[in-house]
Design a protein around this motif. Structure first.
Motif, PDB file in Angstrom:
ATOM      1  N   ALA A  90      68.340 -12.065 -19.149  1.00 42.17           N
ATOM      2  CA  ALA A  90      67.153 -11.626 -19.880  1.00 42.17           C
ATOM      3  C   ALA A  90      66.487 -12.814 -20.566  1.00 42.17           C
ATOM      4  O   ALA A  90      67.126 -13.835 -20.848  1.00 42.17           O
ATOM      5  CB  ALA A  90      67.527 -10.565 -20.915  1.00 42.17           C
ATOM      6  N   ASP A  91      65.202 -12.652 -20.849  1.00 42.97           N
ATOM      7  CA  ASP A  91      64.423 -13.721 -21.477  1.00 42.97           C
ATOM      8  C   ASP A  91      63.334 -13.084 -22.352  1.00 42.97           C
ATOM      9  O   ASP A  91      62.512 -12.312 -21.860  1.00 42.97           O
ATOM     10  CB  ASP A  91      63.789 -14.598 -20.391  1.00 42.97           C
ATOM     11  N   VAL A  92      63.359 -13.407 -23.647  1.00 43.15           N
ATOM     12  CA  VAL A  92      62.351 -12.881 -24.570  1.00 43.15           C
ATOM     13  C   VAL A  92      61.108 -13.772 -24.528  1.00 43.15           C
ATOM     14  O   VAL A  92      61.222 -15.001 -24.513  1.00 43.15           O
ATOM     15  CB  VAL A  92      62.886 -12.837 -26.020  1.00 43.15           C
ATOM     16  N   ALA A  93      59.927 -13.155 -24.514  1.00 44.08           N
ATOM     17  CA  ALA A  93      58.679 -13.909 -24.620  1.00 44.08           C
ATOM     18  C   ALA A  93      58.603 -14.489 -26.026  1.00 44.08           C
ATOM     19  O   ALA A  93      58.646 -13.755 -27.014  1.00 44.08           O
ATOM     20  CB  ALA A  93      57.485 -12.995 -24.357  1.00 44.08           C
ATOM     21  N   GLY A  94      58.517 -15.815 -26.127  1.00 39.35           N
ATOM     22  CA  GLY A  94      58.460 -16.459 -27.432  1.00 39.35           C
ATOM     23  C   GLY A  94      59.758 -17.157 -27.782  1.00 39.35           C
ATOM     24  O   GLY A  94      60.736 -17.104 -27.043  1.00 39.35           O
ATOM     25  N   LYS A  95      59.747 -17.817 -28.940  1.00 38.26           N
ATOM     26  CA  LYS A  95      60.891 -18.605 -29.369  1.00 38.26           C
ATOM     27  C   LYS A  95      61.188 -18.330 -30.834  1.00 38.26           C
ATOM     28  O   LYS A  95      60.497 -17.577 -31.493  1.00 38.26           O
ATOM     29  CB  LYS A  95      60.610 -20.102 -29.167  1.00 38.26           C
ATOM     30  N   GLY A  96      62.232 -18.973 -31.331  1.00 42.78           N
ATOM     31  CA  GLY A  96      62.547 -18.904 -32.756  1.00 42.78           C
ATOM     32  C   GLY A  96      63.381 -17.696 -33.135  1.00 42.78           C
ATOM     33  O   GLY A  96      63.951 -17.004 -32.296  1.00 42.78           O
ATOM     34  N   ILE A  97      63.410 -17.439 -34.438  1.00 44.82           N
ATOM     35  CA  ILE A  97      64.319 -16.425 -34.958  1.00 44.82           C
ATOM     36  C   ILE A  97      63.948 -15.020 -34.501  1.00 44.82           C
ATOM     37  O   ILE A  97      64.824 -14.189 -34.257  1.00 44.82           O
ATOM     38  CB  ILE A  97      64.385 -16.499 -36.505  1.00 44.82           C
ATOM     39  N   SER A  98      62.657 -14.735 -34.335  1.00 47.01           N
ATOM     40  CA  SER A  98      62.263 -13.390 -33.892  1.00 47.01           C
ATOM     41  C   SER A  98      62.769 -13.113 -32.476  1.00 47.01           C
ATOM     42  O   SER A  98      63.217 -12.000 -32.172  1.00 47.01           O
ATOM     43  CB  SER A  98      60.742 -13.223 -33.955  1.00 47.01           C
ATOM     44  N   ALA A  99      62.713 -14.136 -31.602  1.00 50.01           N
ATOM     45  CA  ALA A  99      63.226 -13.975 -30.236  1.00 50.01           C
ATOM     46  C   ALA A  99      64.737 -13.780 -30.250  1.00 50.01           C
ATOM     47  O   ALA A  99      65.277 -12.929 -29.540  1.00 50.01           O
ATOM     48  CB  ALA A  99      62.860 -15.194 -29.391  1.00 50.01           C
TER      49      ALA A  99
END
Length: 272
Positions: free
Chosen positions: A89-98
């Motif tokens: 899986a891969d979340v769109a975006g980076k950082g703590i929210s991802a």
């Protein structure tokens, strides 16, 4: 005299403003560093330190987070009775929210997989959960394959993720990309579609995130799907641990001094 005093005061004010700006920049940098460290800690907590041993199969994977910490996730979950769920899986975006969103996906998967739902029903539940748990610009591309290790049957579903490849012993390459939209993109009741396959002795199932084909060198050229597929075909006979090590080295040799801009994550299953 008044002019000298005015110049002195002006210099002090300017110096004070510069110091305040630099302090603000330093504090912001420190805040970002703390957030990145926290995101990395969250992400690494759910990335498996060790994959299960599956009788009759070889399995290996890796996750190399980028400087900005993306939302890549992979796993192999033993669901009992010789069955295993392979996930990428891969979340769109980076950082703590991802990282937090991946954590939500991980917890939901371990919960839902206990109920032995069909993959279409599982994807629908995950989609609703991620949609409610994330802002409009966040969603997750997701691939799952449930392996029956005794028979070699694979139930697969691709929710907006990169195509997964099934390389047959005879060199035939199958591409798995049907399924539906990424998790959390929309909640309109659009049904997901699954697929059933069989992995035979000598076959390999290759999962990855876009951090591999989209890795860039200093000339902003991409590693590319073509190069990745060629590497898969040329090196798939190797033991899976060696294959994982070599594909990472090949990506690094291509990008050279360029900074890693996205997570590099891959998983390979070989039936022996």
């Amino acid at each position: 005299m008044d002019d000298l005093l005015l110049q002195a005061v002006s210099r002090q004010v300017r110096a004070s403003l510069e110091n305040e700006y630099l302090l603000g920049q330093s504090l912001e940098k420190e805040r970002i560093e703390k957030e990145l460290n926290l995101a990395a800690a969250i992400q690494q907590k759910i990335i498996p330190k060790e994959l299960p041993a599956i009788d009759g199969y070889q399995l290996a994977g890796i996750n190399i987070p980028s400087r900005e910490v993306g939302g890549d996730y992979y796993d192999c979950i033993d669901t009992g009775d010789g069955k295993y769920a392979l996930i990428m899986a891969d979340v769109a975006g980076k950082g703590i929210s991802a990282a937090l969103l991946v954590n939500t996906l991980n917890a939901a998967l371990y919960s839902y997989l206990e109920f032995n739902l069909p993959l279409t029903g599982l994807a629908d539940k995950l989609n609703k959960l991620i949609y409610k748990s994330s802002p409009p610009d966040k969603y997750i591309t997701f691939f799952i394959a449930v392996l029956d290790s005794k028979s070699g049957s694979l139930d697969v579903l691709n929710a907006g993720h990169n195509p997964t490849f099934l390389l047959r012993k005879d060199g035939t390459l199958g591409q798995i990309d049907a399924g539906g939209i990424g998790l959390g993109m929309l909640d309109l009741g659009i049904p997901y579609a699954g697929q059933s396959l069989t992995i035979n002795p000598g076959d390999k199932l290759f999962l990855y995130t876009d951090g591999i084909p989209e890795a860039m060198n200093l000339a902003e050229e991409e590693y590319s799907d073509r190069r990745m597929i060629e590497f898969l075909k040329e090196n798939s006979a190797r033991p899976v641990d060696e294959f994982i090590k070599l594909i990472v080295e090949d990506v690094k040799s291509f990008t050279k001094e360029a900074e890693q801009s996205d997570d590099i994550t891959t998983l390979i299953l070989k039936r022996i």
